[in-house]
Scaffold this active site. Structure first.
Site, mmCIF file in Angstrom:
data_model
loop_
_atom_site.group_PDB
_atom_site.id
_atom_site.type_symbol
_atom_site.label_atom_id
_atom_site.label_comp_id
_atom_site.label_asym_id
_atom_site.label_seq_id
_atom_site.Cartn_x
_atom_site.Cartn_y
_atom_site.Cartn_z
ATOM 1 N N SER A 193 -4.301 -5.234 1.446
ATOM 2 C CA SER A 193 -2.887 -5.448 1.159
ATOM 3 C C SER A 193 -2.516 -6.878 0.770
ATOM 4 O O SER A 193 -1.714 -7.078 -0.131
ATOM 5 C CB SER A 193 -2.045 -5.012 2.363
ATOM 6 O OG SER A 193 -2.087 -3.618 2.516
ATOM 7 N N HIS A 329 8.375 -0.566 -6.934
ATOM 8 C CA HIS A 329 7.162 -1.256 -6.518
ATOM 9 C C HIS A 329 6.313 -0.367 -5.620
ATOM 10 O O HIS A 329 5.095 -0.302 -5.754
ATOM 11 C CB HIS A 329 7.503 -2.552 -5.782
ATOM 12 C CG HIS A 329 6.307 -3.284 -5.276
ATOM 13 N ND1 HIS A 329 5.856 -3.149 -3.979
ATOM 14 C CD2 HIS A 329 5.457 -4.135 -5.887
ATOM 15 C CE1 HIS A 329 4.777 -3.902 -3.812
ATOM 16 N NE2 HIS A 329 4.510 -4.502 -4.947
ATOM 17 N N SER A 330 6.958 0.335 -4.714
ATOM 18 C CA SER A 330 6.284 1.276 -3.815
ATOM 19 C C SER A 330 7.345 2.191 -3.246
ATOM 20 O O SER A 330 8.535 2.095 -3.586
ATOM 21 C CB SER A 330 5.562 0.522 -2.686
ATOM 22 O OG SER A 330 6.519 -0.074 -1.812
#
Length: 443
Positions: A193, A329-330
């Site tokens: 991440s 983005h997510s």
């Protein structure tokens, strides 16, 4: 220190005080020399005019493109790609597969059946096109929007779903959050991440490949491909990684997906200057900017970048692939909080790597509306089938949470395992272990 002793040190192969790099061999200025011969600025001419360089006065680095948004080749006289129509159809289907899976999994997360997901809408051409130019032995360090790289390199729906649900078939044994895929072969290091950590790692891995090739000429030539977004290029690891690769002449190709936004930060607020490509030039790295929505341009650029990376004993290359992040983005992000919905819709209509390649295929008579509908329907059914199967699979044994950190489980970890087992056996009603293989026995 006597002169004799100093001379003895200078002749020593370990010290070699009298040895300097060939390009610095004329540091001393000859009378009348018109240029600087300092080590840090070789071949820089002297001038009596004081002038600061303003980047706005310089032309921008051009963007390499093969076909326009209508799927038409811009130069009809250019040499062929050297790729069969069947292979190009495979590229298209791989991009389509990523797109279909993204829609299904995004919806699944919204239904609460998945904890997290990231889609690749608008960037499928970068990942599939670049991966198509790699060999299975090339090593990949990805970020988290490279689903197309995995798809192109043979990752199956079962592989994707097993990782997303962290079940017993997951390559990572359920230890990572969703979309953090990894593959032992073809070699793709597990995604992590934190931004940009993979960049210096890729430079070091490429240097290791270089040393291996020098020690064993029978090993096939390999490169490292390192993917990241322009947001990651704002991290210190980006600069460290590029400098390591440049100074050690590592055979690594850096692929920067410049999609306009780093989470909620547009590029205009991230940096000044001519994008990310200009930084590669500053580090002395072969650099190109390419239209990321043109899969042909991406493929050709990556193919040539790989050749360059393996030439002259190895050297790094930077590709800046320009695109637009159509998606949020997510699943943790609402991009309409920081950009206009009309902007996204405009990009969807105006340009898209899937639509562009589809137009080219249709122009060649290789694709049509019926094939499109049939392929999408089948892909969606296949995704849903793999989804259901992976969701029903059990999680890996609890013991897997402690393994693979060291070659053997340490005494500390053994003690932790025993304590965990004691707690689970003491309070069985508090923990549902039916979803894990072997339940409490799996510790």
């Amino acid at each position: 220190m006597s002169l004799n002793l100093l001379g003895r040190f200078a002749r020593s192969p370990r010290v070699a005080l009298n040895r300097v790099p060939r390009r610095w061999s004329s540091i001393s200025q000859r009378p009348g020399s018109d240029r600087v011969q300092f080590p840090g600025a070789v071949n820089s001419k002297f001038t009596t005019e004081m002038s600061f360089i303003n980047p706005t006065d310089l032309p921008s680095i051009p963007t390499f493109r093969v076909m326009n948004s209508d799927g038409e080749l811009l130069d009809p006289n250019r040499k062929p790609l050297g790729v069969s129509n069947e292979e190009i159809l495979t590229w298209y289907k791989n991009m389509l597969a990523v797109s279909v899976m993204d829609v299904v999994m995004f919806e699944a997360q919204r239904q609460g059946r998945l904890s997290f997901y990231m889609v690749s809408a608008g960037e499928e051409g970068i990942s599939v096109g670049s991966a198509a130019a790699l060999t299975p032995d090339d090593v990949v360090f990805a970020q988290y929007r490279e689903t197309g790289v995995f798809q192109q390199r043979g990752f199956t729906l079962k592989d994707f779903m097993s990782q997303l649900f962290a079940n017993c078939n997951d390559n990572g044994r359920g230890r990572n959050m969703p979309v953090h895929y990894g593959s032992k072969y073809p070699r793709i290091h597990a995604i992590s991440s934190p931004l940009a950590t993979q960049i210096p790692q890729a430079s070091g891995a490429a240097y290791a490949l270089k040393l291996q090739s020098l020690q064993n000429p029978d090993i096939p030539p390999r490169i490292v491909a390192c993917y990241f977004g322009e947001g990651a290029a704002s991290e210190g690891d980006f600069h460290a990684g590029l400098n390591i690769a440049a100074t050690r002449s590592s055979p690594v190709v850096f692929i920067c997906r410049n999609n306009g936004y780093a989470i909620s930060t547009p590029t205009l607020e991230q940096y000044r200057g001519d994008g990310i490509a200009s930084r590669g030039v500053g580090y002395g790295i072969d650099t190109i900017r390419v239209d990321g929505n043109d899969i042909f341009a991406v493929y050709e650029a990556m193919q040539e970048a790989r050749r360059i990376a393996l030439s002259d004993g190895g050297r790094p290359v930077l590709i800046e692939a320009m695109s637009y992040r159509v998606s949020h983005h997510s699943t943790s992000d609402d991009s309409f909080a920081y950009r206009a919905r009309v902007e996204v819709e405009d990009w969807k209509r105006r340009d898209n790597p899937i639509i562009r390649l589809r137009k080219w295929l249709e122009n060649q008579g290789l694709w049509n509306e019926d094939l499109e509908r049939e392929t999408r329907d089948k892909m969606r059914k296949d995704v849903l089938k793999a989804f259901g199967e992976a969701e029903r699979e059990k999680k890996p044994p609890i013991r897997e949470a402690f393994t693979d950190v060291y070659e053997e489980i340490t005494e500390e970890a053994e003690a932790q395992m025993k304590e965990l087992k004691r707690i689970l056996e003491t309070y069985p009603d508090e923990y549902d272990l039916r979803q894990y293989q072997d339940g409490v026995k799996g510790i």
